[in-house]
Design an enzyme around this catalytic site. Structure first.
Site, PDB file in Angstrom:
ATOM      1  N   LYS A 116       0.823  -1.215   0.000  1.00 23.30           N
ATOM      2  CA  LYS A 116       0.000   0.000   0.000  1.00 23.30           C
ATOM      3  C   LYS A 116       0.858   1.266   0.000  1.00 23.30           C
ATOM      4  O   LYS A 116       0.485   2.242  -0.639  1.00 23.30           O
ATOM      5  CB  LYS A 116      -1.033   0.011   1.123  1.00 23.30           C
ATOM      6  CG  LYS A 116      -0.483   0.027   2.519  1.00 23.30           C
ATOM      7  CD  LYS A 116      -1.618   0.050   3.514  1.00 23.30           C
ATOM      8  CE  LYS A 116      -1.219  -0.370   4.902  1.00 23.30           C
ATOM      9  NZ  LYS A 116       0.163  -0.247   5.329  1.00 23.30           N
ATOM     10  N   ARG A 174      -7.073   2.925  10.345  1.00 27.01           N
ATOM     11  CA  ARG A 174      -6.678   1.553  10.638  1.00 27.01           C
ATOM     12  C   ARG A 174      -7.655   0.879  11.584  1.00 27.01           C
ATOM     13  O   ARG A 174      -7.456  -0.265  11.973  1.00 27.01           O
ATOM     14  CB  ARG A 174      -5.291   1.540  11.261  1.00 27.01           C
ATOM     15  CG  ARG A 174      -4.219   0.954  10.338  1.00 27.01           C
ATOM     16  CD  ARG A 174      -2.905   1.164  11.018  1.00 27.01           C
ATOM     17  NE  ARG A 174      -1.842   0.315  10.599  1.00 27.01           N
ATOM     18  CZ  ARG A 174      -0.888   0.691   9.744  1.00 27.01           C
ATOM     19  NH1 ARG A 174      -0.948   1.835   9.125  1.00 27.01           N
ATOM     20  NH2 ARG A 174       0.121  -0.122   9.496  1.00 27.01           N
ATOM     21  N   ARG A 212      12.147  -6.820   2.689  1.00 23.59           N
ATOM     22  CA  ARG A 212      11.950  -5.382   2.481  1.00 23.59           C
ATOM     23  C   ARG A 212      13.103  -4.556   3.047  1.00 23.59           C
ATOM     24  O   ARG A 212      13.556  -4.780   4.156  1.00 23.59           O
ATOM     25  CB  ARG A 212      10.640  -4.951   3.144  1.00 23.59           C
ATOM     26  CG  ARG A 212      10.419  -3.447   3.078  1.00 23.59           C
ATOM     27  CD  ARG A 212       8.987  -3.086   3.234  1.00 23.59           C
ATOM     28  NE  ARG A 212       8.517  -3.178   4.603  1.00 23.59           N
ATOM     29  CZ  ARG A 212       7.275  -2.852   4.976  1.00 23.59           C
ATOM     30  NH1 ARG A 212       6.409  -2.452   4.068  1.00 23.59           N
ATOM     31  NH2 ARG A 212       6.911  -2.949   6.221  1.00 23.59           N
ATOM     32  N   ARG A 263      13.524  -2.312   8.159  1.00 29.71           N
ATOM     33  CA  ARG A 263      12.721  -1.585   9.135  1.00 29.71           C
ATOM     34  C   ARG A 263      12.781  -2.287  10.484  1.00 29.71           C
ATOM     35  O   ARG A 263      12.729  -3.512  10.544  1.00 29.71           O
ATOM     36  CB  ARG A 263      11.271  -1.509   8.651  1.00 29.71           C
ATOM     37  CG  ARG A 263      10.878  -0.129   8.202  1.00 29.71           C
ATOM     38  CD  ARG A 263       9.537  -0.118   7.585  1.00 29.71           C
ATOM     39  NE  ARG A 263       8.450  -0.447   8.511  1.00 29.71           N
ATOM     40  CZ  ARG A 263       7.174  -0.300   8.218  1.00 29.71           C
ATOM     41  NH1 ARG A 263       6.824   0.170   7.033  1.00 29.71           N
ATOM     42  NH2 ARG A 263       6.243  -0.617   9.083  1.00 29.71           N
ATOM     43  N   ARG A 313       2.025  -7.404  14.155  1.00 25.99           N
ATOM     44  CA  ARG A 313       1.384  -6.403  13.273  1.00 25.99           C
ATOM     45  C   ARG A 313       0.273  -7.050  12.456  1.00 25.99           C
ATOM     46  O   ARG A 313      -0.767  -6.440  12.219  1.00 25.99           O
ATOM     47  CB  ARG A 313       2.431  -5.762  12.356  1.00 25.99           C
ATOM     48  CG  ARG A 313       3.347  -4.796  13.108  1.00 25.99           C
ATOM     49  CD  ARG A 313       4.607  -4.482  12.341  1.00 25.99           C
ATOM     50  NE  ARG A 313       4.362  -3.832  11.083  1.00 25.99           N
ATOM     51  CZ  ARG A 313       5.141  -3.948  10.010  1.00 25.99           C
ATOM     52  NH1 ARG A 313       6.208  -4.717  10.038  1.00 25.99           N
ATOM     53  NH2 ARG A 313       4.849  -3.309   8.914  1.00 25.99           N
TER      54      ARG A 313
HETATM   55  P1  AMP Z   1       3.119   1.248   8.381  1.00 31.71           P
HETATM   56  O1  AMP Z   1       4.316   1.992   7.875  1.00 31.71           O
HETATM   57  O2  AMP Z   1       1.842   1.699   7.736  1.00 31.71           O
HETATM   58  O3  AMP Z   1       3.305  -0.240   8.334  1.00 31.71           O
HETATM   59  O4  AMP Z   1       2.971   1.640   9.942  1.00 31.71           O
HETATM   60  C1  AMP Z   1       4.018   1.363  10.872  1.00 31.71           C
HETATM   61  C2  AMP Z   1       3.514   1.505  12.283  1.00 31.71           C
HETATM   62  O5  AMP Z   1       3.059   2.851  12.513  1.00 31.71           O
HETATM   63  C3  AMP Z   1       2.327   0.629  12.665  1.00 31.71           C
HETATM   64  O6  AMP Z   1       2.714  -0.679  13.027  1.00 31.71           O
HETATM   65  C4  AMP Z   1       1.742   1.410  13.841  1.00 31.71           C
HETATM   66  O7  AMP Z   1       2.526   1.231  15.011  1.00 31.71           O
HETATM   67  C5  AMP Z   1       1.937   2.859  13.384  1.00 31.71           C
HETATM   68  N1  AMP Z   1       0.767   3.355  12.615  1.00 31.71           N
HETATM   69  C6  AMP Z   1       0.718   3.686  11.309  1.00 31.71           C
HETATM   70  N2  AMP Z   1      -0.504   4.119  10.955  1.00 31.71           N
HETATM   71  C7  AMP Z   1      -1.264   4.068  12.081  1.00 31.71           C
HETATM   72  C8  AMP Z   1      -2.625   4.352  12.382  1.00 31.71           C
HETATM   73  N3  AMP Z   1      -3.483   4.791  11.437  1.00 31.71           N
HETATM   74  N4  AMP Z   1      -3.046   4.170  13.654  1.00 31.71           N
HETATM   75  C9  AMP Z   1      -2.210   3.748  14.619  1.00 31.71           C
HETATM   76  N5  AMP Z   1      -0.926   3.419  14.401  1.00 31.71           N
HETATM   77  C10 AMP Z   1      -0.432   3.575  13.153  1.00 31.71           C
END
Ligand code: AMP
Length: 216
Positions: free
Chosen positions: A14, A88, A125, A157, A168
């Protein structure tokens, strides 16, 4: 004016797809994960709090997240935005309607990928620490790889280790998947098969959005 949100499991692509669509439509890309990683890197009080959630693979609390997105949307001007990783959960979805302040969320793109493929992708990744561009680690790679876009260093990461990935994914299943039914019931869902090359998935998303342009 065009507002789109992307929903998908960790590793569904995404981030890559949202960035490409935002470039193509020339609208703001708001990636909550990227913003949180930047905040965590700053090391101030809020950043340290955010980092503790990122490291555990848990969602950052809604009040922090919703406040962040509201601020970004207010700065987005009148063209609209691509929301990547937000909402989310249902509470965030409800807050988004309010934050849009009379604007409409046009479409929600749900990128569907099998769990086996997600695990495979996340283990390979690598992310640019400067510009957040995402790559797949090459087999037999030795020298420290650099970003093709900005020359920044590529890293794994911190939350892509197997244990955090499992957490996650569990959080995604419990908190985020209810959004699929929520947006389907509101006629906003565009479900796209996320298997295949980046270009193939791009094409499917543009078709689902009813756009003819191909992404380059
Ligand atoms: P991502 O890069 O989208 O995989 O997000 C990495 C991390 O950021 C997630 O595992 C959450 O800890 C935090 N995060 C990202 N977006 C949100 C959201 N909308 N609500 C809460 N935590 C978020």
């Amino acid at each position: 004016m065009y507002n789109i949100a992307f929903v998908g499991a960790p590793g569904s692509g995404k981030g890559t797809q949202a960035a490409a669509i935002a470039r193509k439509l020339n609208i703001l890309h708001i990636a909550t994960g990227d913003l949180f990683r930047q905040a965590a890197g700053r090391g101030d009080e809020l950043g340290n709090k955010v980092r503790s959630y990122l490291e555990k693979g848990e969602l950052v609390p809604d009040d922090i997240t919703i406040g962040l997105v509201k601020g970004q949307l207010a700065a987005s001007g009148s063209k609209g935005a691509v929301l990547d990783g937000f909402p989310r959960n249902i509470r965030q979805a409800e807050a988004l309607d309010e934050a849009l302040d009379g604007q409409v969320l046009d479409r929600v793109v749900y990128i569907r990928v099998s769990e086996v493929e997600l695990t495979r992708r996340l283990s390979r990744r690598r992310v640019c620490r400067e510009c957040q561009a995402t790559y797949m680690a090459g087999e037999g790679e030795t020298a420290a790889p650099l970003c093709r876009r900005c020359g920044g260093r590529l890293e794994r990461r911190a939350d892509d280790g197997p244990e955090t990935v499992r957490k996650r994914y569990a959080v995604y299943m419990a908190e985020t998947t209810p959004l699929i039914g929520y947006y389907a019931a509101r006629g906003k869902l565009a479900e796209v098969d996320g298997q295949g090359s980046i270009d193939e998935v791009n094409g499917r998303i543009m078709a689902a959005l009813g756009r003819q342009e191909t992404l380059t």
